[in-house]
Write a protein that holds these residues in place. Structure first.
Motif, PDB file in Angstrom:
ATOM      1  N   VAL A   1      -9.223  -4.051  12.521  1.00 62.28           N
ATOM      2  CA  VAL A   1      -9.125  -3.074  11.438  1.00 62.28           C
ATOM      3  C   VAL A   1      -8.162  -3.626  10.387  1.00 62.28           C
ATOM      4  CG1 VAL A   1      -8.581  -0.675  10.857  1.00 62.28           C
ATOM      5  CG2 VAL A   1      -9.371  -1.224  13.128  1.00 62.28           C
ATOM      6  N   THR A   2      -8.298  -3.158   9.164  1.00 64.16           N
ATOM      7  CA  THR A   2      -7.420  -3.559   8.077  1.00 64.16           C
ATOM      8  C   THR A   2      -6.721  -2.335   7.505  1.00 64.16           C
ATOM      9  OG1 THR A   2      -8.903  -5.375   7.504  1.00 64.16           O
ATOM     10  CG2 THR A   2      -7.355  -4.698   5.817  1.00 64.16           C
ATOM     11  N   ALA A   3      -5.474  -2.524   7.129  1.00 65.67           N
ATOM     12  CA  ALA A   3      -4.726  -1.475   6.423  1.00 65.67           C
ATOM     13  C   ALA A   3      -4.198  -2.074   5.132  1.00 65.67           C
ATOM     14  CB  ALA A   3      -3.575  -0.969   7.283  1.00 65.67           C
ATOM     15  N   ARG A   4      -4.261  -1.301   4.079  1.00 62.66           N
ATOM     16  CA  ARG A   4      -3.735  -1.729   2.790  1.00 62.66           C
ATOM     17  C   ARG A   4      -2.498  -0.901   2.490  1.00 62.66           C
ATOM     18  NH1 ARG A   4      -8.605  -2.149   3.537  1.00 62.66           N
ATOM     19  NH2 ARG A   4      -9.937  -3.808   2.791  1.00 62.66           N
ATOM     20  N   GLY A   5      -1.506  -1.595   1.983  1.00 60.83           N
ATOM     21  CA  GLY A   5      -0.270  -0.901   1.682  1.00 60.83           C
ATOM     22  C   GLY A   5       0.406  -1.470   0.462  1.00 60.83           C
ATOM     23  N   SER A   6       1.500  -0.848   0.104  1.00 57.42           N
ATOM     24  CA  SER A   6       2.331  -1.365  -0.985  1.00 57.42           C
ATOM     25  C   SER A   6       3.764  -0.966  -0.674  1.00 57.42           C
ATOM     26  CB  SER A   6       1.891  -0.808  -2.334  1.00 57.42           C
ATOM     27  OG  SER A   6       2.104   0.582  -2.390  1.00 57.42           O
ATOM     28  N   PHE A   7       4.684  -1.786  -1.161  1.00 56.17           N
ATOM     29  CA  PHE A   7       6.085  -1.420  -1.013  1.00 56.17           C
ATOM     30  C   PHE A   7       6.720  -1.371  -2.384  1.00 56.17           C
ATOM     31  CE2 PHE A   7       6.885  -5.977  -1.132  1.00 56.17           C
ATOM     32  CZ  PHE A   7       8.081  -6.061  -1.836  1.00 56.17           C
ATOM     33  N   SER A   8       7.725  -0.543  -2.482  1.00 53.60           N
ATOM     34  CA  SER A   8       8.509  -0.412  -3.705  1.00 53.60           C
ATOM     35  C   SER A   8       9.976  -0.485  -3.343  1.00 53.60           C
ATOM     36  CB  SER A   8       8.217   0.930  -4.391  1.00 53.60           C
ATOM     37  OG  SER A   8       6.863   1.021  -4.750  1.00 53.60           O
ATOM     38  N   CYS A   9      10.763  -0.925  -4.293  1.00 49.71           N
ATOM     39  CA  CYS A   9      12.210  -0.991  -4.097  1.00 49.71           C
ATOM     40  C   CYS A   9      12.875   0.085  -4.928  1.00 49.71           C
ATOM     41  CB  CYS A   9      12.754  -2.348  -4.522  1.00 49.71           C
ATOM     42  SG  CYS A   9      12.273  -3.669  -3.439  1.00 49.71           S
TER      43      CYS A   9
ATOM     44  N   VAL B   1      10.614   0.915   0.501  1.00 57.38           N
ATOM     45  CA  VAL B   1       9.797   2.060   0.886  1.00 57.38           C
ATOM     46  C   VAL B   1       8.340   1.617   0.875  1.00 57.38           C
ATOM     47  CG1 VAL B   1       9.140   4.404   0.246  1.00 57.38           C
ATOM     48  CG2 VAL B   1      11.464   3.621  -0.160  1.00 57.38           C
ATOM     49  N   ILE B   2       7.599   1.942   1.946  1.00 56.34           N
ATOM     50  CA  ILE B   2       6.197   1.530   2.003  1.00 56.34           C
ATOM     51  C   ILE B   2       5.252   2.724   2.015  1.00 56.34           C
ATOM     52  CG2 ILE B   2       6.701  -0.636   3.191  1.00 56.34           C
ATOM     53  CD1 ILE B   2       5.541   0.616   5.735  1.00 56.34           C
ATOM     54  N   ASP B   3       4.065   2.472   1.479  1.00 57.93           N
ATOM     55  CA  ASP B   3       2.910   3.358   1.605  1.00 57.93           C
ATOM     56  C   ASP B   3       1.841   2.526   2.297  1.00 57.93           C
ATOM     57  OD1 ASP B   3       3.822   5.693   0.197  1.00 57.93           O
ATOM     58  OD2 ASP B   3       3.594   4.567  -1.662  1.00 57.93           O
ATOM     59  N   LEU B   4       1.118   3.126   3.233  1.00 56.84           N
ATOM     60  CA  LEU B   4       0.131   2.386   4.015  1.00 56.84           C
ATOM     61  C   LEU B   4      -1.010   3.306   4.389  1.00 56.84           C
ATOM     62  CD1 LEU B   4      -0.255  -0.369   5.733  1.00 56.84           C
ATOM     63  CD2 LEU B   4       0.531   1.024   7.621  1.00 56.84           C
TER      64      LEU B   4
ATOM     65  N   GLU C   1      -1.655   6.663   8.231  1.00 52.60           N
ATOM     66  CA  GLU C   1      -1.132   6.892   6.883  1.00 52.60           C
ATOM     67  C   GLU C   1       0.382   7.026   6.932  1.00 52.60           C
ATOM     68  OE1 GLU C   1      -2.958   9.621   4.108  1.00 52.60           O
ATOM     69  OE2 GLU C   1      -4.661   9.819   5.490  1.00 52.60           O
ATOM     70  N   LEU C   2       1.050   6.226   6.130  1.00 53.00           N
ATOM     71  CA  LEU C   2       2.486   6.334   5.943  1.00 53.00           C
ATOM     72  C   LEU C   2       2.733   6.501   4.450  1.00 53.00           C
ATOM     73  CD1 LEU C   2       3.606   3.346   8.206  1.00 53.00           C
ATOM     74  CD2 LEU C   2       3.724   5.759   8.775  1.00 53.00           C
ATOM     75  N   ASN C   3       3.492   7.518   4.080  1.00 49.06           N
ATOM     76  CA  ASN C   3       3.772   7.779   2.674  1.00 49.06           C
ATOM     77  C   ASN C   3       5.275   7.786   2.438  1.00 49.06           C
ATOM     78  OD1 ASN C   3       1.027   8.202   1.828  1.00 49.06           O
ATOM     79  ND2 ASN C   3       1.111  10.114   2.980  1.00 49.06           N
ATOM     80  N   GLN C   4       5.709   6.951   1.506  1.00 48.50           N
ATOM     81  CA  GLN C   4       7.127   6.865   1.135  1.00 48.50           C
ATOM     82  C   GLN C   4       8.007   6.723   2.370  1.00 48.50           C
ATOM     83  OE1 GLN C   4       8.412   6.826  -2.220  1.00 48.50           O
ATOM     84  NE2 GLN C   4       6.280   6.232  -2.383  1.00 48.50           N
ATOM     85  N   PHE C   5       7.649   5.787   3.257  1.00 52.28           N
ATOM     86  CA  PHE C   5       8.371   5.564   4.499  1.00 52.28           C
ATOM     87  C   PHE C   5       9.453   4.508   4.266  1.00 52.28           C
ATOM     88  CE2 PHE C   5       9.136   3.721   8.658  1.00 52.28           C
ATOM     89  CZ  PHE C   5       9.235   4.854   9.450  1.00 52.28           C
TER      90      PHE C   5
ATOM     91  N   TYR D   1       9.475  -4.821  -8.748  1.00 55.95           N
ATOM     92  CA  TYR D   1       9.162  -4.600  -7.337  1.00 55.95           C
ATOM     93  C   TYR D   1       8.745  -3.163  -7.084  1.00 55.95           C
ATOM     94  CZ  TYR D   1      11.330  -9.110  -7.139  1.00 55.95           C
ATOM     95  OH  TYR D   1      11.631 -10.425  -7.375  1.00 55.95           O
ATOM     96  N   ASN D   2       7.760  -2.732  -7.842  1.00 57.45           N
ATOM     97  CA  ASN D   2       7.201  -1.400  -7.699  1.00 57.45           C
ATOM     98  C   ASN D   2       5.732  -1.555  -7.324  1.00 57.45           C
ATOM     99  OD1 ASN D   2       7.098   1.371  -7.711  1.00 57.45           O
ATOM    100  ND2 ASN D   2       6.721   1.519  -9.900  1.00 57.45           N
ATOM    101  N   ASN D   3       5.334  -1.019  -6.192  1.00 53.77           N
ATOM    102  CA  ASN D   3       3.955  -1.078  -5.701  1.00 53.77           C
ATOM    103  C   ASN D   3       3.450  -2.508  -5.506  1.00 53.77           C
ATOM    104  OD1 ASN D   3       3.646   1.748  -5.573  1.00 53.77           O
ATOM    105  ND2 ASN D   3       3.272   1.802  -7.768  1.00 53.77           N
ATOM    106  N   VAL D   4       4.229  -3.341  -4.833  1.00 52.53           N
ATOM    107  CA  VAL D   4       3.801  -4.690  -4.475  1.00 52.53           C
ATOM    108  C   VAL D   4       2.836  -4.562  -3.299  1.00 52.53           C
ATOM    109  CG1 VAL D   4       4.536  -6.947  -3.627  1.00 52.53           C
ATOM    110  CG2 VAL D   4       5.986  -5.694  -5.252  1.00 52.53           C
TER     111      VAL D   4
END
Length: 157
Positions: free
Chosen positions: A36-44, A56-59, A89-93, A15-18
């Motif tokens: 609009v579209t946003a691409r993100g990933s979450f990690s545990c 934690v999400i990045d978007l 932009e959200l980083n390590q949120f 579950y890293n960068n899903v």
């Protein structure tokens, strides 16, 4: 049954960068919304000292811009401040933290996936977007009237 170290290792590996996708709109002018579209990933992350799984999400969204517009009618007047080209932009949120029970005699993958679906969904992303303010040319906060339409988690397990 999985021991705690193995749980820690597997959660970090699986579950890293899903990736996930957010489709939303913002107010362009009176009664006109733009998609609009946003691409993100979450990690545990797993904190074994407190027995907590952190999501934690990045978007990052596509570029958003809006010209100044004013609409007046007999009943009301609408004013929409200009939004220069920018993106969300959200980083390590940190979006959610769940306590995991010990011993791990349950389906830990279902536990983590359920937590992810609770953390990354339309309601939670909409709450994040409610707090987001764009910056005008003179660095003043501007509400873009963001509205989330869909969130798609892309499981690849």
């Amino acid at each position: 049954m999985v021991d705690e170290f193995d749980f820690f290792r597997k959660v970090r590996a699986y579950y890293n960068n899903v990736p996930f996708l957010v489709q939303f709109t913002y107010r362009l002018s009176h009664r006109v919304d733009k998609a609009v579209t946003a691409r993100g990933s979450f990690s545990c992350r797993v904190n074994p000292h407190t027995q907590i799984v952190e999501y934690v999400i990045d978007l990052r969204s596509d570029s958003i811009s809006r010209p100044y517009s004013e609409h007046s009618s007999f009943l009301f007047s609408s004013l929409y401040d200009e939004i220069p080209a920018q993106s969300i932009e959200l980083n390590q949120f940190l979006i959610q933290a769940l306590r995991y029970p010990l011993p791990i005699e349950y389906d830990w993958q279902a536990f983590v996936m359920s937590g992810a679906e609770d953390a990354v969904n339309m309601q939670t992303i909409q709450q994040l977007f409610k707090k987001w303010r764009f910056k005008s040319k003179d660095e003043q906060p501007v509400d873009g009237k963001l509205k989330v339409g869909q969130v798609l988690l892309q499981w690849q397990l």
